[in-house]
Enzyme design. Structure first.
Site, PDB file in Angstrom:
ATOM      1  N   GLY A 288      34.652  67.870  64.276  1.00 10.81           N
ATOM      2  CA  GLY A 288      33.769  68.852  63.668  1.00 10.81           C
ATOM      3  C   GLY A 288      33.884  68.914  62.153  1.00 10.81           C
TER       4      GLY A 288
ATOM      5  CG  LEU B 144      34.147  71.461  67.557  1.00  6.22           C
ATOM      6  CD1 LEU B 144      33.381  71.213  68.849  1.00  6.22           C
ATOM      7  CD2 LEU B 144      33.400  72.447  66.669  1.00  6.22           C
TER       8      LEU B 144
ATOM      9  CG  ASN C 139      38.973  62.552  66.328  1.00  2.00           C
ATOM     10  OD1 ASN C 139      38.126  63.391  66.040  1.00  2.00           O
ATOM     11  ND2 ASN C 139      40.262  62.819  66.367  1.00  2.00           N
ATOM     12  CD  GLU C 140      33.958  64.756  68.328  1.00  7.14           C
ATOM     13  OE1 GLU C 140      34.048  63.589  67.901  1.00  7.14           O
ATOM     14  OE2 GLU C 140      33.595  65.705  67.617  1.00  7.14           O
TER      15      GLU C 140
END
Lengths: 303, 303, 303
Positions: free
Chosen positions: C154, C109, C178-179
């Protein structure tokens, strides 16, 4: 494979429908360690042979329907009666399922039962498949599958209902739910059983492309629990069973039920819908046509 | 194991019931990197020792209830109070759980709490077991289990509630939910925790036959995450914790909640039913009888 | 990574918003085995290049949005239009997704879409992310991800929606959700997709600490299915696709739906709630602040 088998014994199979269901091969021999007997009724050989060892509480069920233990309606009926009798016998605590046929455990659903049959007949067949699964997956007995040969489709399903799977370490054998390769689809409860065995991801891939695994691969993904040389499958199963029967029955059974009840309840609460779904799918022209083509191909291969 | 332990310290255990629950060993020492202190009340040694390092935000909880950290009602009460205090302290972000006893992490539920006790007492005990699981599995802290010894049954449950499990690589140690070997059954939330850790198939087999895994096997199936030499378990846990605390708390906590809430909600919404179920099971004559036989066997083994 | 990328092409990205969504790069060339074309509109290069091989029924979608295929609103819009066109074309049975950018599959993202944007704009962005996932995870086509570079966040999600994942065996590449490392949280449907791929335990750990796996680790936990040398990723994908297309479409599609529908239904039935949840989270002062700090850090790193 089931199809090839069905073709090989086509006349035999179609000639035997429904007359064998009353022929039980379940034999109880009390007081002797191991006794093998075989009930014969008129000229018909039972498709199932059961040895029950009263002293150990373990029954061995041999599938012996030539050539490849195809799951015909008659086979299923006989099989279910056999399992039910053992289930009701409190002295029988463990069941080992194996094959008397060379190179094959079971070739799975008999395709001749799905080709050119009336909807009623198809429904009757499917109910028997459901019944087999419900009896095996929900059994109070400890069940070990002694997979001494290839085990595609319905054969793999039988193995997956067991509590432990020992497979012959012969690279020519294979196991898996390969339904899509024939253009048909494993129903949700086949899928649920596989997900419970090898997890979601493995099932998703295997079911989509109808993967058949050789023994090493099957062990790696957890589709079977142990590989042994071909001639040690049954003896290993017998040894392993003692470990399972060392556990108090009530504790093992309550635990098994806790693990499996949600999966079983899903089918129990939708059996009729599942049957209607199967019948409407399998009697479609397009599906019948692809079964016909497959049969034709196998005939040519034989010729 | 818990039973053997319970026998060894039977008199001690039965003599200490309920008088220790108010004895908190939670000690906060601010402003110094690492400080070990131990609260002593009258003549009683706390069953839990907590070191909190204000500068790192990490607490180490040592289980020190001889001989094998059996989970008695008193132990559980003290344990829960300790965890709750840390949970409410915003400066405490990570918790490492380990054992001060040689060769054992925790031997699991204290069987003396289930044998010959009144239904009321059994219910009180079970509520404390639930409380421990709810506090640990739902903790906002990052929790690492430093499994420096054997960890059967309830000991395995404690380890499984952690976010990461480091085990001593000593082949004589074992870990697993072995309840069925004693004729009892792990409740659904023990089962759920195990399924979340090692998957459905592994849990089904392990729970049915009460499997205890050695460290290598435990690593292979994912029951623990890492093996290290016995003397490095705690230092590795401390190092690993820095990785977990490098993640912003709110993001890690929201993620943890997302993963575990459905499992926690299942017990929260049925605690009373679960207690009734346990009490009615454990107070059955047949179950009490098998516990008695087991106790007798252990006495003879000791003699 | 997405953030770093976003910074690098910040002006380009912010200057192109919403004017590219009508620029479709989907090109159909019938009658020739493989033809690569690229639609150019005014001065804008399409972010997606589609090659469709009419004779094999396989389309290859190249992500070519410099420098790192960040998932901006424009990228997502173009991507979804491309997938939808292929989906509606009955002759297209298989889709291979890969990257034209060096060293990266997709950086995930675009953080610039979440930083300093109005709630309306954030909501529009999130709906596009949902749309991409719904289209890919629910596709009737067989989809293979040819992961020829790093694939965080994403980017990993795109890979996980595929039916099969082939990754370049370059230890400098990594893949994972890995957000949390950025202080944000993967939504439940990212989580569900990961649980369906690598199971509950692996997902719980990976999501909590935002783990990025190198190719070997990714293979070991099942996050990718196969590793091949970097220059063979696409050719292997093409070969593998023939195995998937050997299965009758209807059987494969029904099976895929059976496996994925429950997961898809969860988002479909709660899209608006999920959008509101995302917008309220991402527009929080604290979250915007940590994004700002991250952006500042990256600027310094570049300087």
């Amino acid at each position: 494979m089931s199809l090839r088998a069905a073709l090989r014994n086509k006349h035999a199979v179609t000639g035997l429908f429904s007359q064998l269901s009353s022929c039980s091969s379940h034999v109880r021999v009390r007081g002797s360690p191991v006794l093998v007997t075989q009930q014969r009724k008129s000229s018909t050989t039972p498709r199932i042979k059961v040895e029950f060892n009263q002293s150990t509480g373990v029954a061995i069920m041999h599938m012996q329907s030539p050539p490849v233990n195809s799951l015909s309606l008659d086979f299923l009926t006989e099989f279910c009666i056999g399992v039910e009798k053992l289930e009701m016998d409190k002295s029988c605590r463990g069941l080992i399922i194996t094959s008397s046929q060379p190179k094959v455990f079971s070739a799975g659903l008999d395709i001749m039962e799905m080709y050119g049959k009336s909807p009623e007949r198809c429904g009757e067949f499917w109910r028997a498949v459901q019944e087999m699964w419900l009896k095996l997956y929900g059994s109070n007995m400890a069940i070990i599958a002694a997979v001494n040969g290839s085990s595609p489709a319905g054969g793999c399903l039988i193995a997956m209902t067991a509590d432990y799977r020992i497979m012959a370490d012969n690279p020519r054998f294979s196991i898996g739910l390969n339904e899509t390769q024939l253009g048909i689809v494993a129903p949700f409860w086949f899928k649920d059983t596989m997900v419970n065995t090898v997890g979601h991801r493995c099932s998703e891939m295997a079911l989509q492309i109808g993967l058949l695994y050789n023994p090493s691969e099957a062990l790696r993904i957890g589709l079977v629990d142990q590989l042994v040389p071909e001639d040690q499958v049954l003896s290993t199963a017998t040894q392993t069973m003692t470990k399972w029967l060392a556990i108090p029955d009530h504790a093992r059974q309550l635990t098994k039920t806790m693990m499996r009840k949600p999966t079983i309840d899903k089918l129990t609460s939708s059996r009729e819908t599942d049957i209607r779904h199967f019948v409407s799918f399998i009697t479609k022209d397009s599906i019948q046509k692809s079964l016909a083509m497959y049969l034709e191909m196998l005939k040519k291969r034989k010729g």
